[in-house]
Motif scaffolding. Sequence first.
Motif, PDB file in Angstrom:
ATOM      1  N   PRO A 100       0.797  -1.241   0.000  1.00  0.00           N
ATOM      2  CA  PRO A 100       0.000   0.000   0.000  1.00  0.00           C
ATOM      3  C   PRO A 100       0.826   1.285   0.000  1.00  0.00           C
ATOM      4  O   PRO A 100       0.363   2.305  -0.530  1.00  0.00           O
ATOM      5  CB  PRO A 100      -0.824  -0.125   1.286  1.00  0.00           C
ATOM      6  N   THR A 101       2.020   1.257   0.553  1.00  0.00           N
ATOM      7  CA  THR A 101       2.829   2.483   0.614  1.00  0.00           C
ATOM      8  C   THR A 101       3.866   2.565  -0.496  1.00  0.00           C
ATOM      9  O   THR A 101       4.738   3.438  -0.455  1.00  0.00           O
ATOM     10  CB  THR A 101       3.551   2.598   1.967  1.00  0.00           C
ATOM     11  N   TRP A 102       3.770   1.673  -1.499  1.00  0.00           N
ATOM     12  CA  TRP A 102       4.799   1.642  -2.551  1.00  0.00           C
ATOM     13  C   TRP A 102       5.002   3.003  -3.214  1.00  0.00           C
ATOM     14  O   TRP A 102       6.115   3.533  -3.250  1.00  0.00           O
ATOM     15  CB  TRP A 102       4.416   0.596  -3.602  1.00  0.00           C
ATOM     16  N   LEU A 103       3.953   3.581  -3.768  1.00  0.00           N
ATOM     17  CA  LEU A 103       4.108   4.830  -4.510  1.00  0.00           C
ATOM     18  C   LEU A 103       4.470   5.994  -3.589  1.00  0.00           C
ATOM     19  O   LEU A 103       5.246   6.877  -3.970  1.00  0.00           O
ATOM     20  CB  LEU A 103       2.837   5.138  -5.289  1.00  0.00           C
ATOM     21  N   GLU A 104       3.946   5.991  -2.387  1.00  0.00           N
ATOM     22  CA  GLU A 104       4.308   7.035  -1.422  1.00  0.00           C
ATOM     23  C   GLU A 104       5.798   6.957  -1.097  1.00  0.00           C
ATOM     24  O   GLU A 104       6.502   7.981  -1.062  1.00  0.00           O
ATOM     25  CB  GLU A 104       3.476   6.873  -0.158  1.00  0.00           C
ATOM     26  N   THR A 105       6.291   5.743  -0.892  1.00  0.00           N
ATOM     27  CA  THR A 105       7.711   5.547  -0.604  1.00  0.00           C
ATOM     28  C   THR A 105       8.573   5.942  -1.797  1.00  0.00           C
ATOM     29  O   THR A 105       9.626   6.565  -1.647  1.00  0.00           O
ATOM     30  CB  THR A 105       7.988   4.081  -0.229  1.00  0.00           C
ATOM     31  N   ALA A 106       8.113   5.583  -3.009  1.00  0.00           N
ATOM     32  CA  ALA A 106       8.866   5.897  -4.223  1.00  0.00           C
ATOM     33  C   ALA A 106       9.000   7.401  -4.415  1.00  0.00           C
ATOM     34  O   ALA A 106      10.089   7.914  -4.714  1.00  0.00           O
ATOM     35  CB  ALA A 106       8.193   5.260  -5.434  1.00  0.00           C
ATOM     36  N   CYS A 107       7.904   8.121  -4.263  1.00  0.00           N
ATOM     37  CA  CYS A 107       7.948   9.578  -4.445  1.00  0.00           C
ATOM     38  C   CYS A 107       8.867  10.222  -3.421  1.00  0.00           C
ATOM     39  O   CYS A 107       9.644  11.137  -3.757  1.00  0.00           O
ATOM     40  CB  CYS A 107       6.544  10.162  -4.339  1.00  0.00           C
ATOM     41  N   MET A 110      12.539   9.532  -4.394  1.00  0.00           N
ATOM     42  CA  MET A 110      12.977  10.327  -5.537  1.00  0.00           C
ATOM     43  C   MET A 110      13.109  11.807  -5.176  1.00  0.00           C
ATOM     44  O   MET A 110      13.988  12.511  -5.689  1.00  0.00           O
ATOM     45  CB  MET A 110      12.005  10.142  -6.702  1.00  0.00           C
ATOM     46  N   ASP A 111      12.274  12.292  -4.282  1.00  0.00           N
ATOM     47  CA  ASP A 111      12.403  13.668  -3.819  1.00  0.00           C
ATOM     48  C   ASP A 111      13.699  13.857  -3.035  1.00  0.00           C
ATOM     49  O   ASP A 111      14.355  14.901  -3.138  1.00  0.00           O
ATOM     50  CB  ASP A 111      11.208  14.052  -2.939  1.00  0.00           C
ATOM     51  N   ASP A 112      14.053  12.849  -2.245  1.00  0.00           N
ATOM     52  CA  ASP A 112      15.262  12.930  -1.429  1.00  0.00           C
ATOM     53  C   ASP A 112      16.538  12.808  -2.253  1.00  0.00           C
ATOM     54  O   ASP A 112      17.597  13.299  -1.840  1.00  0.00           O
ATOM     55  CB  ASP A 112      15.265  11.824  -0.362  1.00  0.00           C
ATOM     56  N   ARG A 113      16.438  12.139  -3.421  1.00  0.00           N
ATOM     57  CA  ARG A 113      17.628  11.887  -4.242  1.00  0.00           C
ATOM     58  C   ARG A 113      17.414  12.380  -5.675  1.00  0.00           C
ATOM     59  O   ARG A 113      17.208  11.586  -6.594  1.00  0.00           O
ATOM     60  CB  ARG A 113      17.965  10.397  -4.232  1.00  0.00           C
ATOM     61  N   PRO A 114      17.456  13.684  -5.888  1.00  0.00           N
ATOM     62  CA  PRO A 114      17.250  14.214  -7.240  1.00  0.00           C
ATOM     63  C   PRO A 114      18.339  13.804  -8.226  1.00  0.00           C
ATOM     64  O   PRO A 114      18.177  13.972  -9.437  1.00  0.00           O
ATOM     65  CB  PRO A 114      17.240  15.732  -7.020  1.00  0.00           C
ATOM     66  N   GLN A 138       8.119  -4.518   7.928  1.00  0.00           N
ATOM     67  CA  GLN A 138       8.169  -3.438   8.896  1.00  0.00           C
ATOM     68  C   GLN A 138       8.586  -2.130   8.233  1.00  0.00           C
ATOM     69  O   GLN A 138       9.359  -2.124   7.274  1.00  0.00           O
ATOM     70  CB  GLN A 138       9.171  -3.779  10.014  1.00  0.00           C
ATOM     71  N   PRO A 139       8.074  -0.988   8.762  1.00  0.00           N
ATOM     72  CA  PRO A 139       8.552   0.309   8.265  1.00  0.00           C
ATOM     73  C   PRO A 139      10.056   0.428   8.480  1.00  0.00           C
ATOM     74  O   PRO A 139      10.568   0.038   9.527  1.00  0.00           O
ATOM     75  CB  PRO A 139       7.796   1.323   9.138  1.00  0.00           C
ATOM     76  N   GLN A 140      10.736   0.920   7.488  1.00  0.00           N
ATOM     77  CA  GLN A 140      12.182   1.044   7.608  1.00  0.00           C
ATOM     78  C   GLN A 140      12.664   2.213   6.764  1.00  0.00           C
ATOM     79  O   GLN A 140      11.978   2.669   5.854  1.00  0.00           O
ATOM     80  CB  GLN A 140      12.873  -0.243   7.149  1.00  0.00           C
ATOM     81  N   ALA A 141      13.838   2.691   7.107  1.00  0.00           N
ATOM     82  CA  ALA A 141      14.413   3.803   6.355  1.00  0.00           C
ATOM     83  C   ALA A 141      14.696   3.359   4.926  1.00  0.00           C
ATOM     84  O   ALA A 141      15.100   2.226   4.682  1.00  0.00           O
ATOM     85  CB  ALA A 141      15.689   4.285   7.031  1.00  0.00           C
ATOM     86  N   THR A 142      14.452   4.260   3.992  1.00  0.00           N
ATOM     87  CA  THR A 142      14.708   3.969   2.589  1.00  0.00           C
ATOM     88  C   THR A 142      16.191   4.167   2.300  1.00  0.00           C
ATOM     89  O   THR A 142      16.716   5.261   2.471  1.00  0.00           O
ATOM     90  CB  THR A 142      13.878   4.895   1.687  1.00  0.00           C
ATOM     91  N   VAL A 143      16.838   3.089   1.880  1.00  0.00           N
ATOM     92  CA  VAL A 143      18.264   3.133   1.586  1.00  0.00           C
ATOM     93  C   VAL A 143      18.469   2.826   0.110  1.00  0.00           C
ATOM     94  O   VAL A 143      18.037   1.775  -0.379  1.00  0.00           O
ATOM     95  CB  VAL A 143      19.050   2.124   2.448  1.00  0.00           C
ATOM     96  N   LEU A 144      19.116   3.740  -0.612  1.00  0.00           N
ATOM     97  CA  LEU A 144      19.362   3.564  -2.039  1.00  0.00           C
ATOM     98  C   LEU A 144      20.802   3.148  -2.276  1.00  0.00           C
ATOM     99  O   LEU A 144      21.727   3.722  -1.698  1.00  0.00           O
ATOM    100  CB  LEU A 144      19.065   4.859  -2.808  1.00  0.00           C
TER     101      LEU A 144
END
Length: 271
Positions: A100-107, A110-114, A138-144
Amino acid sequence: MTLPPASIDLLCTFFNAAATLEPTLASLSSQTLADARFILVDDGSTDDSAAIAQAFCSNDSRFALFTNADRGRGKALNFALAQGCAPLVAILDADDLAHPTWLETACAAMDDRPDVAAISFERLMIGPGETADWTHIQPQATVLTDVTRRLGRKNQLSHSGSCIRRDAMQAVGNYALNRRSHFDYDLWVRLGAAGFRLARCAPVRIAKRYHLGQKFAWSPGYFLSTFEVQRRAIRFLSDRPATDWLFALRDLARNFAKYPLQQWAVRRRGN
């Protein structure tokens, strides 16, 4: 049809996907991102796929259904892309499921890493008829993790579940129409060769559906197509070309060595 503005355009193209399309679209209707646009493209289905898609369009204004008159996977993807105008584009295959949070997480990522032009998320594997169990995610920090220079080893990003900047896609001519497979891998390599960065995203946000016999559908032409894209990735992007050539040649040899067994399995299963 003119679609209202959105922060992200989700593209889902399908062909005779009635067996899996409903749960896929249900996972989109559950997305927490309110201003996403779900662009569905029927690529010539002869089953109930279009009716299933239309039902979602009737109940959720974020969905819009189109028909691709000029059939083909690359053409359908480019046609879907042309229907929207959002700065970000996401892809979901017609048999996969999205958290459910896929697109929210993706946006947010991408905002954090222009500096990053495309990302793809980690995924679960589910079988035919199975659904995704997100309860242990589980909720977790997004690491690229930047994988641009690793594309010569293999395709590093899953197309289904990816998020791409529209201007980067346009800069390299969108999807290549002269291909029969590897539309995603080819796009990643062209993006990387043009100077764009690509990254894998750590959280699990996609459930990839694995069909029985799916791997057996591969063919010598598919193996050679993989090798052709790998060759370009090694030439233009590799930071360890000698090692990457070993990976590419090893995988090509293994695929051809396994091919007779795969064909035997197909005949045995009656696929």
